[in-house]
Design a protein around this motif. Structure first.
Motif, short mmCIF file in Angstrom:
data_model
loop_
_atom_site.label_atom_id
_atom_site.label_comp_id
_atom_site.label_asym_id
_atom_site.label_seq_id
_atom_site.Cartn_x
_atom_site.Cartn_y
_atom_site.Cartn_z
N ARG A 213 -37.71 -0.71 -40.56
CA ARG A 213 -37.04 -0.46 -41.83
C ARG A 213 -37.63 0.75 -42.53
O ARG A 213 -36.91 1.57 -43.10
N ARG A 214 -38.97 0.88 -42.49
CA ARG A 214 -39.60 2.04 -43.10
C ARG A 214 -39.18 3.33 -42.40
O ARG A 214 -38.88 4.35 -43.04
N GLU A 215 -39.16 3.28 -41.08
CA GLU A 215 -38.76 4.47 -40.33
C GLU A 215 -37.30 4.81 -40.58
O GLU A 215 -36.92 5.98 -40.68
N ARG A 216 -36.43 3.77 -40.69
CA ARG A 216 -35.04 4.00 -41.00
C ARG A 216 -34.87 4.64 -42.39
O ARG A 216 -34.08 5.56 -42.58
N GLY A 217 -35.65 4.13 -43.36
CA GLY A 217 -35.58 4.71 -44.70
C GLY A 217 -36.04 6.16 -44.71
O GLY A 217 -35.40 7.02 -45.34
N ALA A 218 -37.13 6.47 -43.98
CA ALA A 218 -37.60 7.85 -43.92
C ALA A 218 -36.58 8.74 -43.21
O ALA A 218 -36.35 9.90 -43.61
N TYR A 219 -35.94 8.19 -42.17
CA TYR A 219 -34.93 8.96 -41.44
C TYR A 219 -33.74 9.26 -42.34
O TYR A 219 -33.22 10.40 -42.35
N GLU A 220 -33.29 8.27 -43.10
CA GLU A 220 -32.14 8.48 -43.98
C GLU A 220 -32.47 9.49 -45.08
O GLU A 220 -31.62 10.32 -45.45
N ASP A 221 -33.70 9.46 -45.58
CA ASP A 221 -34.10 10.46 -46.58
C ASP A 221 -34.09 11.86 -45.99
O ASP A 221 -33.62 12.82 -46.60
N ALA A 222 -34.64 11.97 -44.76
CA ALA A 222 -34.66 13.28 -44.10
C ALA A 222 -33.26 13.76 -43.79
O ALA A 222 -32.94 14.95 -43.92
N LEU A 223 -32.39 12.83 -43.38
CA LEU A 223 -31.01 13.20 -43.07
C LEU A 223 -30.27 13.65 -44.33
O LEU A 223 -29.48 14.60 -44.29
N THR A 224 -30.53 12.98 -45.44
CA THR A 224 -29.90 13.37 -46.70
C THR A 224 -30.35 14.78 -47.11
O THR A 224 -29.54 15.61 -47.53
N GLY A 225 -31.65 15.05 -46.97
CA GLY A 225 -32.15 16.38 -47.29
C GLY A 225 -31.58 17.44 -46.38
O GLY A 225 -31.24 18.55 -46.81
N VAL B 120 -33.78 13.21 -36.18
CA VAL B 120 -33.43 12.20 -35.17
C VAL B 120 -34.32 10.98 -35.37
O VAL B 120 -35.53 11.11 -35.59
N LEU B 121 -33.71 9.80 -35.32
CA LEU B 121 -34.46 8.56 -35.49
C LEU B 121 -35.06 8.15 -34.15
O LEU B 121 -34.34 7.85 -33.19
N ARG B 122 -36.38 8.16 -34.09
CA ARG B 122 -37.08 7.73 -32.87
C ARG B 122 -38.12 6.68 -33.28
O ARG B 122 -39.21 7.01 -33.73
N SER B 123 -37.76 5.44 -33.13
CA SER B 123 -38.64 4.34 -33.50
C SER B 123 -39.16 3.62 -32.26
O SER B 123 -38.38 3.30 -31.36
N ARG B 124 -40.47 3.38 -32.23
CA ARG B 124 -41.08 2.66 -31.11
C ARG B 124 -41.57 1.28 -31.52
O ARG B 124 -42.28 0.62 -30.76
N ALA B 125 -41.23 0.87 -32.74
CA ALA B 125 -41.76 -0.40 -33.24
C ALA B 125 -41.32 -1.57 -32.36
O ALA B 125 -42.15 -2.41 -31.96
N TRP B 126 -40.05 -1.66 -32.06
CA TRP B 126 -39.57 -2.80 -31.26
C TRP B 126 -40.09 -2.73 -29.84
O TRP B 126 -40.37 -3.78 -29.22
N SER B 127 -40.24 -1.54 -29.30
CA SER B 127 -40.81 -1.42 -27.95
C SER B 127 -42.24 -1.93 -27.91
O SER B 127 -42.65 -2.66 -26.99
N ILE B 128 -43.02 -1.55 -28.94
CA ILE B 128 -44.41 -2.02 -29.01
C ILE B 128 -44.45 -3.53 -29.17
O ILE B 128 -45.27 -4.23 -28.53
N ALA B 129 -43.58 -4.09 -30.01
CA ALA B 129 -43.56 -5.53 -30.21
C ALA B 129 -43.20 -6.27 -28.92
O ALA B 129 -43.81 -7.30 -28.58
N LEU B 130 -42.22 -5.77 -28.20
CA LEU B 130 -41.82 -6.41 -26.95
C LEU B 130 -42.93 -6.34 -25.91
O LEU B 130 -43.16 -7.29 -25.14
N VAL B 131 -43.63 -5.23 -25.87
CA VAL B 131 -44.76 -5.12 -24.94
C VAL B 131 -45.85 -6.12 -25.31
O VAL B 131 -46.45 -6.79 -24.45
N GLY B 132 -46.12 -6.25 -26.63
CA GLY B 132 -47.12 -7.22 -27.08
C GLY B 132 -46.73 -8.64 -26.72
O GLY B 132 -47.58 -9.45 -26.28
N ILE B 133 -45.48 -9.02 -26.91
CA ILE B 133 -45.02 -10.36 -26.55
C ILE B 133 -45.12 -10.59 -25.05
O ILE B 133 -45.48 -11.67 -24.58
N ALA B 134 -44.79 -9.55 -24.27
CA ALA B 134 -44.91 -9.68 -22.82
C ALA B 134 -46.36 -9.89 -22.39
O ALA B 134 -46.65 -10.69 -21.48
#
Length: 314
Positions: free
Chosen positions: A62-74, A8-22
């Motif tokens: 992007r890195r998390e998406r790539g890792a997720y796609e690799d894991a999903l392929t496996g 399952v793809l669970r990324s918090r990168a954008w949440s952290i960025a939005l909190v930082g901007i806030a």
């Protein structure tokens, strides 16, 4: 529904960025700026920080998406391997149960013969065992050839159809089962339903030979509404000692039927053991499609419709 072990793809990168901007925006709102030069510096720093957070979030996602796609392929590859193992397990079960099992049953049936015809019956049993052994060996070699050269286009047998049912029923005589066959489909039947009907008949007759001995059996393939009903019923031989099997034949058959939305009922019937499979099959045109029954080799079969199957209610 996804399987529990699926990545399952669970990324918090954008949440952290939005909190930082806030946080930056809140800091700007609470900071007192004296002159225009100081305001320019503060706004430039805040904008640079916001841009940096956004860039970091994009790279991280992007890195998390790539890792997720690799894991999903496996995960998908492992699932495919498991499905292939299950398919091979069913193939091996069919080979062992429907082929080698008949050899054991035929030998056991020949040993029960007494009297002057014992020698002739044992000679016939040896001939039947030789034929069954050759057929099983041929199937085993075919399977091993496919496993050894998966990249090659190995020859494959065409899918079975209702036209193969007489030979399947006649093959049950190797185990001493005297079976009759009636096909009353009332029109065309889809290839998938025909293939599954053959599997039901083969499993039912194999179980008859193993558990009921050289018994009488009846096979009926008939259309009932929007279903194709396959019934195998036997009349066990008194005093026959059942030969236990692996216990996975009916389970595997039930999985195949249920995968197509059908049902399988197996249990005691009016005369012996009864196997009933109901396969979804839309009604075809009202075109007669009756086949003569197949009885014992060299003997006359009965007329189609001489007996009726009992719809599964258990």
């Amino acid at each position: 529904m996804d399987q529990p072990d699926r990545p399952v793809l669970r990324s918090r990168a954008w949440s952290i960025a939005l909190v930082g901007i806030a946080v930056l925006a809140l800091a700007l709102a609470t900071t007192s700026i004296g002159d225009a030069a100081q305001a320019t510096v503060v706004l430039t720093a805040a904008a640079s920080g916001a841009v940096a957070m956004l860039l970091w979030a994009q790279v991280r996602s992007r890195r998390e998406r790539g890792a997720y796609e690799d894991a999903l392929t496996g995960w998908a590859a492992e699932r495919a391997k498991q499905a292939e193992r299950m398919r091979l397990a069913r193939e091996l079960h069919d080979l062992a149960s429907h082929g080698l099992g008949l050899i054991t049953v035929r030998a056991a049936a020949a040993q029960t013969v007494r009297g002057s015809g014992r020698a002739d019956e044992q000679a016939a049993a040896l001939a039947d065992i030789e034929d069954a052994g050759r057929a099983a060996t041929l199937e085993l070699r075919r399977m091993l050839a496919v496993l050894r050269s998966p990249a090659d286009s190995a020859p494959r047998k065409p899918g079975e159809s209702l036209a193969d049912l007489p030979s399947i029923v006649a093959g049950a005589t190797v185990a001493g089962v005297r079976a009759t066959l009636a096909i009353e489909t009332g029109g065309q039947v889809s290839p998938g339903a025909q293939l599954l009907a053959c599997a039901v008949v083969r499993e039912g007759l194999t179980n008859t030979g193993r558990h009921a001995g050289p018994a009488q059996a009846r096979v009926l393939v008939a259309r009932e509404g929007d279903s194709l009903v396959v019934t195998v019923e036997d009349e066990p031989v008194p005093g026959w000692a059942p030969h236990p099997g692996a216990g996975v034949g009916l389970a595997g058959l039930r999985e195949r039927v249920q995968a197509l939305g059908g049902t399988v009922c197996a249990g005691p019937g009016p005369t012996g053991f009864r196997l009933v499979a109901r396969l979804p099959e839309p009604s075809a045109a009202e075109t007669p499609d009756r086949h003569p029954s197949a009885g014992e080799p060299g003997g006359a079969g009965r007329k189609p419709g001489a007996w009726r199957s009992v719809a599964p209610g258990r």
